[in-house]
Design a protein around this motif. Structure first.
Motif, mmCIF file in Angstrom:
data_model
loop_
_atom_site.group_PDB
_atom_site.id
_atom_site.type_symbol
_atom_site.label_atom_id
_atom_site.label_comp_id
_atom_site.label_asym_id
_atom_site.label_seq_id
_atom_site.Cartn_x
_atom_site.Cartn_y
_atom_site.Cartn_z
ATOM 1 N N ARG A 43 2.144 0.674 4.161
ATOM 2 C CA ARG A 43 0.779 0.651 3.748
ATOM 3 C C ARG A 43 -0.394 1.407 4.641
ATOM 4 O O ARG A 43 -1.411 1.681 4.114
ATOM 5 C CB ARG A 43 0.385 -0.720 4.018
ATOM 6 C CG ARG A 43 1.004 -2.002 3.007
ATOM 7 C CD ARG A 43 0.435 -3.342 3.330
ATOM 8 N NE ARG A 43 1.314 -4.400 2.946
ATOM 9 C CZ ARG A 43 1.123 -5.195 1.596
ATOM 10 N NH1 ARG A 43 0.307 -4.472 0.757
ATOM 11 N NH2 ARG A 43 1.759 -5.903 1.183
ATOM 12 N N HIS A 44 0.292 1.913 5.707
ATOM 13 C CA HIS A 44 -0.617 2.752 6.456
ATOM 14 C C HIS A 44 -0.528 4.312 6.120
ATOM 15 O O HIS A 44 -1.201 5.297 6.539
ATOM 16 C CB HIS A 44 -0.282 2.666 7.797
ATOM 17 C CG HIS A 44 -1.224 1.235 8.399
ATOM 18 N ND1 HIS A 44 -0.420 0.146 8.432
ATOM 19 C CD2 HIS A 44 -2.019 1.062 9.218
ATOM 20 C CE1 HIS A 44 -1.247 -0.821 8.814
ATOM 21 N NE2 HIS A 44 -2.357 -0.271 9.465
ATOM 22 N N ARG A 50 -7.167 -9.461 6.210
ATOM 23 C CA ARG A 50 -5.808 -8.926 6.028
ATOM 24 C C ARG A 50 -5.047 -9.050 7.506
ATOM 25 O O ARG A 50 -4.139 -9.201 7.687
ATOM 26 C CB ARG A 50 -5.772 -7.621 5.362
ATOM 27 C CG ARG A 50 -6.136 -7.952 3.677
ATOM 28 C CD ARG A 50 -5.789 -6.584 2.927
ATOM 29 N NE ARG A 50 -7.186 -5.638 3.357
ATOM 30 C CZ ARG A 50 -8.062 -5.573 2.529
ATOM 31 N NH1 ARG A 50 -8.326 -6.573 1.684
ATOM 32 N NH2 ARG A 50 -8.864 -4.973 2.505
ATOM 33 N N LEU A 51 -5.921 -8.207 8.465
ATOM 34 C CA LEU A 51 -5.343 -8.232 9.754
ATOM 35 C C LEU A 51 -5.010 -9.616 10.611
ATOM 36 O O LEU A 51 -3.974 -9.825 11.053
ATOM 37 C CB LEU A 51 -6.071 -7.332 10.676
ATOM 38 C CG LEU A 51 -5.570 -7.042 12.165
ATOM 39 C CD1 LEU A 51 -4.033 -6.455 12.018
ATOM 40 C CD2 LEU A 51 -6.462 -6.069 13.021
ATOM 41 N N ARG A 102 -0.252 -10.961 -0.195
ATOM 42 C CA ARG A 102 -0.215 -9.746 -0.308
ATOM 43 C C ARG A 102 1.400 -9.254 -0.309
ATOM 44 O O ARG A 102 1.797 -7.794 -0.243
ATOM 45 C CB ARG A 102 -0.767 -9.058 1.055
ATOM 46 C CG ARG A 102 -1.986 -9.363 1.652
ATOM 47 C CD ARG A 102 -3.077 -8.587 0.595
ATOM 48 N NE ARG A 102 -3.085 -7.176 0.972
ATOM 49 C CZ ARG A 102 -3.628 -6.305 0.397
ATOM 50 N NH1 ARG A 102 -4.304 -6.888 -0.785
ATOM 51 N NH2 ARG A 102 -3.748 -5.107 0.347
ATOM 52 N N ALA A 152 1.307 -0.570 17.526
ATOM 53 C CA ALA A 152 0.329 0.781 17.281
ATOM 54 C C ALA A 152 1.188 1.764 17.297
ATOM 55 O O ALA A 152 1.073 2.854 16.527
ATOM 56 C CB ALA A 152 -0.896 0.627 18.472
ATOM 57 N N TYR A 180 -0.672 -14.581 4.495
ATOM 58 C CA TYR A 180 -0.544 -13.053 4.284
ATOM 59 C C TYR A 180 0.493 -12.801 3.215
ATOM 60 O O TYR A 180 0.147 -12.008 2.159
ATOM 61 C CB TYR A 180 -0.192 -12.085 5.643
ATOM 62 C CG TYR A 180 -0.240 -10.792 5.351
ATOM 63 C CD1 TYR A 180 -1.285 -10.094 5.289
ATOM 64 C CD2 TYR A 180 0.906 -10.297 4.963
ATOM 65 C CE1 TYR A 180 -1.315 -8.693 5.116
ATOM 66 C CE2 TYR A 180 1.020 -8.789 4.476
ATOM 67 C CZ TYR A 180 0.011 -8.149 4.711
ATOM 68 O OH TYR A 180 0.037 -6.851 4.304
ATOM 69 N N TRP A 209 -7.679 2.461 18.214
ATOM 70 C CA TRP A 209 -7.200 1.614 17.707
ATOM 71 C C TRP A 209 -6.777 0.339 19.069
ATOM 72 O O TRP A 209 -7.270 -0.758 19.091
ATOM 73 C CB TRP A 209 -6.108 1.545 17.017
ATOM 74 C CG TRP A 209 -5.694 0.374 16.057
ATOM 75 C CD1 TRP A 209 -6.173 0.128 14.732
ATOM 76 C CD2 TRP A 209 -4.890 -0.804 16.440
ATOM 77 N NE1 TRP A 209 -5.445 -1.188 14.168
ATOM 78 C CE2 TRP A 209 -4.753 -1.676 15.194
ATOM 79 C CE3 TRP A 209 -4.143 -1.239 17.457
ATOM 80 C CZ2 TRP A 209 -4.090 -3.009 15.206
ATOM 81 C CZ3 TRP A 209 -3.605 -2.459 17.403
ATOM 82 C CH2 TRP A 209 -3.688 -3.382 16.370
HETATM 83 C C1 HEM Z 1 -4.771 -1.861 7.053
HETATM 84 C C2 HEM Z 1 -5.714 1.696 10.317
HETATM 85 C C3 HEM Z 1 -2.546 -0.250 13.422
HETATM 86 C C4 HEM Z 1 -2.010 -4.001 10.586
HETATM 87 C C5 HEM Z 1 -5.460 -0.893 7.895
HETATM 88 C C6 HEM Z 1 -6.427 -0.028 7.051
HETATM 89 C C7 HEM Z 1 -6.558 1.057 7.922
HETATM 90 C C8 HEM Z 1 -5.650 0.912 9.287
HETATM 91 C C9 HEM Z 1 -7.596 2.073 7.955
HETATM 92 C C10 HEM Z 1 -7.030 -0.433 5.748
HETATM 93 C C11 HEM Z 1 -7.883 -1.565 5.969
HETATM 94 C C12 HEM Z 1 -7.698 -2.546 4.931
HETATM 95 O O1 HEM Z 1 -7.128 -3.527 4.836
HETATM 96 O O2 HEM Z 1 -8.637 -2.396 3.884
HETATM 97 C C13 HEM Z 1 -5.001 1.436 11.278
HETATM 98 C C14 HEM Z 1 -5.159 2.447 12.461
HETATM 99 C C15 HEM Z 1 -3.930 2.002 13.380
HETATM 100 C C16 HEM Z 1 -3.406 0.742 12.793
HETATM 101 C C17 HEM Z 1 -5.504 3.634 12.572
HETATM 102 C C18 HEM Z 1 -3.651 2.610 14.743
HETATM 103 C C19 HEM Z 1 -2.240 2.679 15.027
HETATM 104 C C20 HEM Z 1 -2.287 -1.360 12.735
HETATM 105 C C21 HEM Z 1 -1.118 -2.097 13.385
HETATM 106 C C22 HEM Z 1 -1.043 -3.365 12.745
HETATM 107 C C23 HEM Z 1 -1.947 -3.282 11.594
HETATM 108 C C24 HEM Z 1 -0.735 -2.066 15.141
HETATM 109 C C25 HEM Z 1 -0.473 -4.490 12.933
HETATM 110 C C26 HEM Z 1 -0.204 -5.323 14.250
HETATM 111 C C27 HEM Z 1 -2.729 -3.874 9.477
HETATM 112 C C28 HEM Z 1 -2.796 -4.673 8.300
HETATM 113 C C29 HEM Z 1 -3.468 -4.368 7.301
HETATM 114 C C30 HEM Z 1 -3.692 -2.695 7.894
HETATM 115 C C31 HEM Z 1 -2.041 -5.973 8.380
HETATM 116 C C32 HEM Z 1 -3.773 -4.672 5.784
HETATM 117 C C33 HEM Z 1 -2.459 -4.339 4.902
HETATM 118 C C34 HEM Z 1 -2.406 -4.571 3.664
HETATM 119 O O3 HEM Z 1 -2.275 -5.840 3.270
HETATM 120 O O4 HEM Z 1 -3.143 -3.818 2.768
HETATM 121 N N1 HEM Z 1 -5.186 -0.322 9.074
HETATM 122 N N2 HEM Z 1 -4.006 0.283 11.512
HETATM 123 N N3 HEM Z 1 -2.422 -1.988 11.663
HETATM 124 N N4 HEM Z 1 -3.569 -2.773 9.265
HETATM 125 FE FE1 HEM Z 1 -3.584 -1.070 10.358
#
Ligand code: HEM
Length: 133
Positions: A80-81, A53-54, A72, A123, A68, A94
């Motif tokens: 989503r976060h 996903r990322l 999604r 972030a 994506y 991170w």
């Molecule tokens: C999903 C944590 C920052 C992009 C997630 C998930 C967690 C998480 C726990 C769920 C994992 C999953 O997809 O099953 C964090 C933490 C961050 C952070 C602790 C600290 C700042 C970011 C940033 C980006 C990002 C900066 C983008 C540049 C994404 C994406 C998903 C995701 C695209 C999947 C979303 C979806 O389609 O459901 N993140 N994240 N994250 N994160 Fe982060």
């Protein structure tokens, strides 16, 4: 940044396309896998779904395939976060893993700077618990 340049090449193409993003995100998740603060936040036991996903999100953002959104929908990343408590400690952890991953790519300095600046801003914008837990 994700719009094509005049020669039709996007940043995604310039840095090496799919392979580069795959490497970036894989290295990042190797770091997450060994992180006692971040690892427990990920709901799935297997990190490959989160990795996909990322990667898809970043590829799309930088002008690559739009897989994506096809899979999604609209990113709505802050929403989503929402289920995860992200304070300064989580953000910085991170970013540590992301910096290691970005550095390992050995991009040209201006490409590295562009990518890194974006990731830092992204972030910071994801923090939803500014005072920590
Ligand atoms: C999903 C944590 C920052 C992009 C997630 C998930 C967690 C998480 C726990 C769920 C994992 C999953 O997809 O099953 C964090 C933490 C961050 C952070 C602790 C600290 C700042 C970011 C940033 C980006 C990002 C900066 C983008 C540049 C994404 C994406 C998903 C995701 C695209 C999947 C979303 C979806 O389609 O459901 N993140 N994240 N994250 N994160 Fe982060």
């Amino acid at each position: 940044m994700s719009s094509p340049r005049t020669d039709g090449r996007t940043f995604y193409d310039e840095v090496g396309g799919h392979e580069t993003f795959q490497r970036l995100v894989h290295l990042f998740y190797e770091g997450v896998a060994g992180d006692d603060l971040l690892r427990p936040m990920y709901p799935e036991e297997d990190l490959t779904g989160a990795e996909d996903r990322l990667r898809m999100f970043l590829e799309q953002y930088w002008g690559g395939p739009r897989t994506y959104s096809e899979q999604r929908g609209h990113p709505r990343l802050r929403m989503r976060h929402h289920p995860f408590v992200i304070g300064p400690r989580e953000r910085d952890a991170w970013l540590v893993h992301m910096k290691n991953a970005v550095d390992a790519l050995e991009l040209a300095p201006e490409q590295r700077q562009l990518l890194w600046t974006y990731l830092v801003n992204a972030a910071y914008s994801m923090v939803n618990a500014p005072g920590g837990q």
